[in-house]
Design a protein around this motif. Structure first.
Motif, PDB file in Angstrom:
ATOM      1  N   ALA A 187      10.042   1.921   6.700  1.00  0.00           N
ATOM      2  CA  ALA A 187      10.447   3.456   6.582  1.00  0.00           C
ATOM      3  C   ALA A 187       9.362   4.276   5.872  1.00  0.00           C
ATOM      4  CB  ALA A 187      11.657   3.576   5.526  1.00  0.00           C
ATOM      5  N   PRO A 188       8.400   4.665   7.228  1.00  0.00           N
ATOM      6  CA  PRO A 188       7.222   5.405   6.832  1.00  0.00           C
ATOM      7  C   PRO A 188       7.390   6.575   6.111  1.00  0.00           C
ATOM      8  CG  PRO A 188       7.343   4.898   9.178  1.00  0.00           C
ATOM      9  CD  PRO A 188       8.563   4.783   8.559  1.00  0.00           C
ATOM     10  N   GLU A 189       8.587   7.309   6.008  1.00  0.00           N
ATOM     11  CA  GLU A 189       8.818   8.619   5.386  1.00  0.00           C
ATOM     12  C   GLU A 189       9.185   8.356   3.972  1.00  0.00           C
ATOM     13  OE1 GLU A 189      10.680   7.611   8.024  1.00  0.00           O
ATOM     14  OE2 GLU A 189       9.925   8.851   9.571  1.00  0.00           O
ATOM     15  N   PHE A 190       9.318   6.909   3.741  1.00  0.00           N
ATOM     16  CA  PHE A 190       9.719   6.646   2.361  1.00  0.00           C
ATOM     17  C   PHE A 190       8.558   6.899   1.448  1.00  0.00           C
ATOM     18  CE2 PHE A 190      10.201   3.343  -1.442  1.00  0.00           C
ATOM     19  CZ  PHE A 190      11.164   3.813  -1.783  1.00  0.00           C
ATOM     20  N   ASP A 191       7.533   6.747   1.395  1.00  0.00           N
ATOM     21  CA  ASP A 191       6.295   6.928   0.862  1.00  0.00           C
ATOM     22  C   ASP A 191       5.569   8.163   1.168  1.00  0.00           C
ATOM     23  OD1 ASP A 191       6.461   4.816  -1.226  1.00  0.00           O
ATOM     24  OD2 ASP A 191       5.503   3.477   0.239  1.00  0.00           O
ATOM     25  N   ASP A 192       5.473   9.125   0.595  1.00  0.00           N
ATOM     26  CA  ASP A 192       4.858  10.442   0.918  1.00  0.00           C
ATOM     27  C   ASP A 192       3.495  10.645   0.074  1.00  0.00           C
ATOM     28  OD1 ASP A 192       5.634  11.167  -1.831  1.00  0.00           O
ATOM     29  OD2 ASP A 192       7.322  12.165  -0.892  1.00  0.00           O
ATOM     30  N   ASP A 193       2.891  11.715   0.211  1.00  0.00           N
ATOM     31  CA  ASP A 193       1.561  11.939  -0.531  1.00  0.00           C
ATOM     32  C   ASP A 193       1.887  12.416  -1.822  1.00  0.00           C
ATOM     33  OD1 ASP A 193       0.437  11.401   1.813  1.00  0.00           O
ATOM     34  OD2 ASP A 193       0.136  13.316   2.550  1.00  0.00           O
ATOM     35  N   GLU A 194       2.888  12.427  -2.559  1.00  0.00           N
ATOM     36  CA  GLU A 194       2.964  12.725  -4.021  1.00  0.00           C
ATOM     37  C   GLU A 194       2.272  11.783  -4.872  1.00  0.00           C
ATOM     38  OE1 GLU A 194       6.556  13.437  -7.050  1.00  0.00           O
ATOM     39  OE2 GLU A 194       7.100  12.821  -5.086  1.00  0.00           O
ATOM     40  N   ILE A 195       1.689  12.401  -5.759  1.00  0.00           N
ATOM     41  CA  ILE A 195       1.284  11.258  -6.773  1.00  0.00           C
ATOM     42  C   ILE A 195       2.248  10.942  -7.750  1.00  0.00           C
ATOM     43  CG2 ILE A 195      -0.522  11.151  -8.716  1.00  0.00           C
ATOM     44  CD1 ILE A 195      -2.012  13.223  -7.421  1.00  0.00           C
ATOM     45  N   LEU A 196       2.800   9.685  -7.884  1.00  0.00           N
ATOM     46  CA  LEU A 196       4.050   9.177  -8.462  1.00  0.00           C
ATOM     47  C   LEU A 196       3.507   8.582  -9.798  1.00  0.00           C
ATOM     48  CD1 LEU A 196       5.479   7.265  -5.327  1.00  0.00           C
ATOM     49  CD2 LEU A 196       6.169   9.422  -6.293  1.00  0.00           C
ATOM     50  N   GLY A 197       2.367   8.387 -10.082  1.00  0.00           N
ATOM     51  CA  GLY A 197       2.268   7.798 -11.342  1.00  0.00           C
ATOM     52  C   GLY A 197       1.866   8.912 -12.556  1.00  0.00           C
ATOM     53  N   THR A 198       1.437   8.479 -13.757  1.00  0.00           N
ATOM     54  CA  THR A 198       1.181   9.328 -14.722  1.00  0.00           C
ATOM     55  C   THR A 198      -0.256   9.614 -14.504  1.00  0.00           C
ATOM     56  OG1 THR A 198       2.836   8.344 -16.060  1.00  0.00           O
ATOM     57  CG2 THR A 198       1.062   9.622 -17.079  1.00  0.00           C
ATOM     58  N   VAL A 199      -0.584  10.934 -14.512  1.00  0.00           N
ATOM     59  CA  VAL A 199      -2.153  11.284 -14.365  1.00  0.00           C
ATOM     60  C   VAL A 199      -3.244  10.865 -14.974  1.00  0.00           C
ATOM     61  CG1 VAL A 199      -1.301  13.618 -12.839  1.00  0.00           C
ATOM     62  CG2 VAL A 199      -1.789  13.668 -15.478  1.00  0.00           C
ATOM     63  N   GLN A 200      -2.736  10.733 -16.380  1.00  0.00           N
ATOM     64  CA  GLN A 200      -3.945  10.191 -17.194  1.00  0.00           C
ATOM     65  C   GLN A 200      -4.297   8.830 -16.878  1.00  0.00           C
ATOM     66  OE1 GLN A 200      -0.978  11.668 -18.273  1.00  0.00           O
ATOM     67  NE2 GLN A 200      -1.131  12.480 -20.190  1.00  0.00           N
ATOM     68  N   TYR A 201      -3.601   8.024 -16.068  1.00  0.00           N
ATOM     69  CA  TYR A 201      -3.630   6.719 -15.884  1.00  0.00           C
ATOM     70  C   TYR A 201      -4.018   6.360 -14.203  1.00  0.00           C
ATOM     71  CZ  TYR A 201      -2.432   6.213 -20.671  1.00  0.00           C
ATOM     72  OH  TYR A 201      -2.419   6.285 -21.952  1.00  0.00           O
ATOM     73  N   ALA A 202      -3.586   7.423 -13.535  1.00  0.00           N
ATOM     74  CA  ALA A 202      -3.803   7.368 -12.032  1.00  0.00           C
ATOM     75  C   ALA A 202      -5.269   7.422 -11.611  1.00  0.00           C
ATOM     76  CB  ALA A 202      -2.984   8.525 -11.464  1.00  0.00           C
ATOM     77  N   ALA A 203      -5.512   6.466 -10.592  1.00  0.00           N
ATOM     78  CA  ALA A 203      -6.842   6.381 -10.305  1.00  0.00           C
ATOM     79  C   ALA A 203      -7.433   7.381  -9.325  1.00  0.00           C
ATOM     80  CB  ALA A 203      -6.976   5.275  -9.064  1.00  0.00           C
ATOM     81  N   PRO A 204      -8.490   7.787  -9.120  1.00  0.00           N
ATOM     82  CA  PRO A 204      -8.954   9.087  -8.646  1.00  0.00           C
ATOM     83  C   PRO A 204      -8.795   9.146  -7.248  1.00  0.00           C
ATOM     84  CG  PRO A 204     -10.781   8.055 -10.016  1.00  0.00           C
ATOM     85  CD  PRO A 204      -9.715   6.929 -10.174  1.00  0.00           C
ATOM     86  N   GLU A 205      -8.582   8.221  -6.450  1.00  0.00           N
ATOM     87  CA  GLU A 205      -8.326   8.320  -5.013  1.00  0.00           C
ATOM     88  C   GLU A 205      -7.028   8.741  -4.765  1.00  0.00           C
ATOM     89  OE1 GLU A 205      -8.027   3.887  -6.133  1.00  0.00           O
ATOM     90  OE2 GLU A 205      -9.258   5.622  -6.760  1.00  0.00           O
ATOM     91  N   TYR A 206      -5.950   8.701  -5.696  1.00  0.00           N
ATOM     92  CA  TYR A 206      -4.949   9.383  -5.575  1.00  0.00           C
ATOM     93  C   TYR A 206      -4.928  10.988  -5.251  1.00  0.00           C
ATOM     94  CZ  TYR A 206      -2.435   5.194  -6.863  1.00  0.00           C
ATOM     95  OH  TYR A 206      -2.085   3.764  -6.872  1.00  0.00           O
ATOM     96  N   PHE A 207      -5.665  11.555  -6.168  1.00  0.00           N
ATOM     97  CA  PHE A 207      -5.960  12.944  -6.172  1.00  0.00           C
ATOM     98  C   PHE A 207      -6.706  13.603  -4.919  1.00  0.00           C
ATOM     99  CE2 PHE A 207      -5.648  11.396 -10.534  1.00  0.00           C
ATOM    100  CZ  PHE A 207      -4.581  12.262 -10.944  1.00  0.00           C
ATOM    101  N   LEU A 208      -7.210  12.490  -4.098  1.00  0.00           N
ATOM    102  CA  LEU A 208      -7.640  12.827  -2.745  1.00  0.00           C
ATOM    103  C   LEU A 208      -6.719  12.535  -1.669  1.00  0.00           C
ATOM    104  CD1 LEU A 208     -11.423  11.264  -3.171  1.00  0.00           C
ATOM    105  CD2 LEU A 208     -10.732  13.672  -3.662  1.00  0.00           C
ATOM    106  N   GLY A 209      -5.407  12.210  -1.866  1.00  0.00           N
ATOM    107  CA  GLY A 209      -4.583  11.842  -0.973  1.00  0.00           C
ATOM    108  C   GLY A 209      -4.421  10.579  -0.400  1.00  0.00           C
ATOM    109  N   HIS A 210      -5.326   9.754  -0.935  1.00  0.00           N
ATOM    110  CA  HIS A 210      -5.409   8.499  -0.228  1.00  0.00           C
ATOM    111  C   HIS A 210      -4.283   7.547  -1.021  1.00  0.00           C
ATOM    112  CE1 HIS A 210     -10.068   9.153   0.270  1.00  0.00           C
ATOM    113  NE2 HIS A 210      -9.474   9.739   0.853  1.00  0.00           N
ATOM    114  N   PRO A 211      -3.983   6.411  -0.314  1.00  0.00           N
ATOM    115  CA  PRO A 211      -2.780   5.429  -0.473  1.00  0.00           C
ATOM    116  C   PRO A 211      -3.327   4.745  -1.511  1.00  0.00           C
ATOM    117  CG  PRO A 211      -3.512   4.958   1.539  1.00  0.00           C
ATOM    118  CD  PRO A 211      -4.320   6.194   1.279  1.00  0.00           C
ATOM    119  N   GLY A 212      -2.272   4.246  -2.545  1.00  0.00           N
ATOM    120  CA  GLY A 212      -2.731   3.319  -3.462  1.00  0.00           C
ATOM    121  C   GLY A 212      -3.215   1.774  -3.001  1.00  0.00           C
ATOM    122  N   THR A 213      -4.182   1.079  -3.636  1.00  0.00           N
ATOM    123  CA  THR A 213      -4.470  -0.433  -3.379  1.00  0.00           C
ATOM    124  C   THR A 213      -4.380  -1.089  -4.586  1.00  0.00           C
ATOM    125  OG1 THR A 213      -6.604   0.149  -3.639  1.00  0.00           O
ATOM    126  CG2 THR A 213      -5.953   0.607  -1.479  1.00  0.00           C
TER     127      THR A 213
END
Length: 582
Positions: A434-460
């Motif tokens: 379901a490719p549409e299930f995950d979008d580019d929205e930053i789902l986590g809490t910004v204080q602990y989110a990795a910097p790559e999320y703010f560039l639109g990259h998927p999480g690893t």
């Protein structure tokens, strides 16, 4: 069949002019949840002609692929599942050769070629070893999608450069293609494609589009008529319809369960006895409950306590939120770790939308940090190691938690640590289906989110490591390594200007080597972090010699605050000296 993956398949195999058929082929077309999570698989193998057991090898390879692939976790991606199954089949075939009479002669062992095609959601996944071929019909010709692993010495002499079972390990070609309705794929052995022109194959398919088995037989008959001396096998797969990418198909239950009115505790709810409310926020409502309509705070005679999580009243019209809410229990049932929240025992029929999990009697890591503002280093290590074990359970299933923070970590009364809340978790297998299930929205809490999320990259996995590094840093220092600057850095240039605040400056003494480990774990560039969570945890226990060369870096880079403090001291001494001289 609208909204579902529907494929028409035709197959035919013939020994041809040989006494026995060493080719083997097969296909599996599952239904329902398995179709959504694993897709449709076809496989074709050709045993090498120099081996009396080549046919056994090809049959074993195809059967093991088609059965074992569907036994892999539906959280895994197709690539991971198929490659692990093929690797296992290769190891088994090679071991059988080593146990036989021709242990040192792979040309007489359990060796074959293998080509497999997995059709899942809107994608085709190709896996290839040897010289069978996979084609796609393009107009009146064939587009070859695989490369032959055959080494040509001369016009009269050649050999397989890569085959299944020939060596302890095997390199597998992989290719990913987008699907469209009407796409036609052809898998064939060399006995077919070397003797039948591509146009003849496409014409046979077009002439018998309603009966692809007949089309396959006609192609084989033409190969025989044109003098093919080999075994002949062909598979034809046509994409009739593609799925809508609805995550409800993956969950094995309808996505139309109604959201109930917010219940009151104590009281009864859908067969549970609600004892009290544990938590309420704009995201969800959580109640302590027992299985049954009677029983007190201790559970009485009705079984163990559970936590019921109901969707937020304010977000019940948000489809993306509800899809993720439904996924939480699906994820919990697939992770078996003492450091990850477990789903409650299955079996109860639900009439409303909610999740049921084990009840963890304890406190969040955030509350623990309030209660222990100056924890000793060994206690912090122990907590981080348990969190790390939980994260590795996610990562082994190709899941990324994406929202690791103190509020999503529980510590029970015995000191056991559990990761909770999977509302932001991304799953490789689900993302494919379901490719549409995950979008580019930053789902986590910004204080602990990795910097790559703010560039639109998927999480690893390294994104989760960043969050773990921030949590560890905060436990030791009471602050964040970059303050609130990470969420403001929305470009590579801005992230390059982020400056790590050393953990050594504070009320407690942090060893230099441990500060280096923290610095690496929370590096803005994911490629410069540890490769795995286990590596970071190991670096928290002993100095890593790899960090020693960094000591030659200028003090202003290693510790800007210490640099300016030192410079200020030097200037102060100079000023005092000049004043005294006057």
């Amino acid at each position: 069949m609208s909204g579902k993956l529907a494929v028409s398949i035709g197959q035919h195999s013939d020994p041809g002019r040989k006494d026995r058929n060493q080719d083997f082929h097969g296909a599996l077309l599952p239904e329902g949840r398995v179709l959504a999570s694993k897709g449709i698989a076809l496989a074709l193998a050709d045993g090498i002609s120099s081996s009396a057991v080549g046919g056994i090898a090809s049959e074993s390879a195809v059967k093991s692929f088609l059965t074992d692939y569907y036994c892999t976790s539906d959280a895994w991606s197709v690539k991971t599942s198929a490659q692990r199954v093929i690797d296992a089949a290769n190891s088994w075939l090679h071991a059988e050769t080593r146990r036989g009479r021709h242990a040192h002669d792979p040309d007489r062992g359990y060796v074959c070629t293998l080509s497999a095609l997995v059709l899942k959601s809107r994608s085709a996944h190709l896996f290839h070893i040897g010289d069978c071929r996979v084609f796609r019909v393009v107009g009146e010709t064939l587009e070859q999608l695989t490369e032959d692993h055959r080494v040509v010495i001369s016009s009269q002499e050649n050999y397989l450069g890569r085959a299944l079972g020939a060596a302890p390990s095997v390199e597998i070609d992989y290719r990913l293609l987008d699907l469209s309705p009407g796409d036609v794929f052809v898998l064939a052995t060399d006995g077919v494609y070397e003797h039948v022109p591509p146009r003849s194959i496409t014409q046979a398919i077009a002439a018998s589009s309603g009966d692809l088995d007949l089309a396959a037989r006609r192609v084989v008959e033409e190969a025989l008529a044109r003098g093919s001396p080999d075994n002949l096998t062909i598979q034809i797969a046509r994409i009739d319809t593609l799925p809508d990418g609805d995550v409800g198909d993956l969950l094995g239950r309808t996505d139309t369960l109604p959201a109930s009115p917010l219940p009151e505790a104590p009281g009864d709810f859908d067969g549970y006895r609600l004892l009290r409310q544990l938590h309420s926020s704009s995201r969800s409502h959580i109640f302590l409950a027992t299985n049954g309509e009677t029983g007190g705070e201790t559970g009485g005679e009705t079984g163990e306590k559970v936590a019921l999580k109901l969707p937020s009243i304010d977000l019940r019209e948000n489809e993306a939120y509800l899809r993720r809410f439904m996924m939480e229990e699906w994820i919990a049932r697939r992770i078996g770790s003492p450091h990850v929240l477990k789903a409650a025992a299955p079996g109860r029929r639900q009439n409303f939308l909610y999740t049921a999990t084990e009840y963890v009697e304890g406190r969040t890591l955030r509350q623990w940090m309030f209660d222990n503002p100056h924890p000793d280093l060994e206690t912090v290590r122990g907590i981080v190691e348990q969190i790390g074990k939980g994260l590795r359970a996610f990562h082994r299933l190709e899941m990324v938690h994406q929202d690791l923070r103190p509020e999503n970590i529980m510590i029970d009364r015995d000191g056991a640590v559990k990761i909770i809340d999977f509302g932001s978790t991304t799953v490789a297998g689900v993302r494919e289906a379901a490719p549409e299930f995950d979008d580019d929205e930053i789902l986590g809490t910004v204080q602990y989110a990795a910097p790559e999320y703010f560039l639109g990259h998927p999480g690893t996995e390294r994104s989760d490591l960043f969050s773990l590094g921030v949590v560890t840093y905060e436990m030791l220092t009471g602050r964040l390594p970059y303050g609130a600057e990470v969420a403001k850095a929305r470009s590579r240039k801005a992230q390059g200007r982020l400056r790590y605040a050393t953990a050594r400056n504070g009320s407690r003494r942090i060893p230099d080597w441990l500060d280096d480990a923290l610095r690496r774990a929370v590096h803005p560039d994911p490629l410069k972090r540890h490769e795995a969570v286990s590596e970071f945890i190991a670096d928290l226990r002993r100095p890593n010699p790899d960090y020693l060369p960094d000591r030659s870096a200028p003090l202003i880079e290693r510790d800007p605050l210490a640099f300016w403090q030192t410079l200020s001291l030097i200037l102060a001494v100079v000023i005092v000296f000049l004043v005294v001289r006057r």
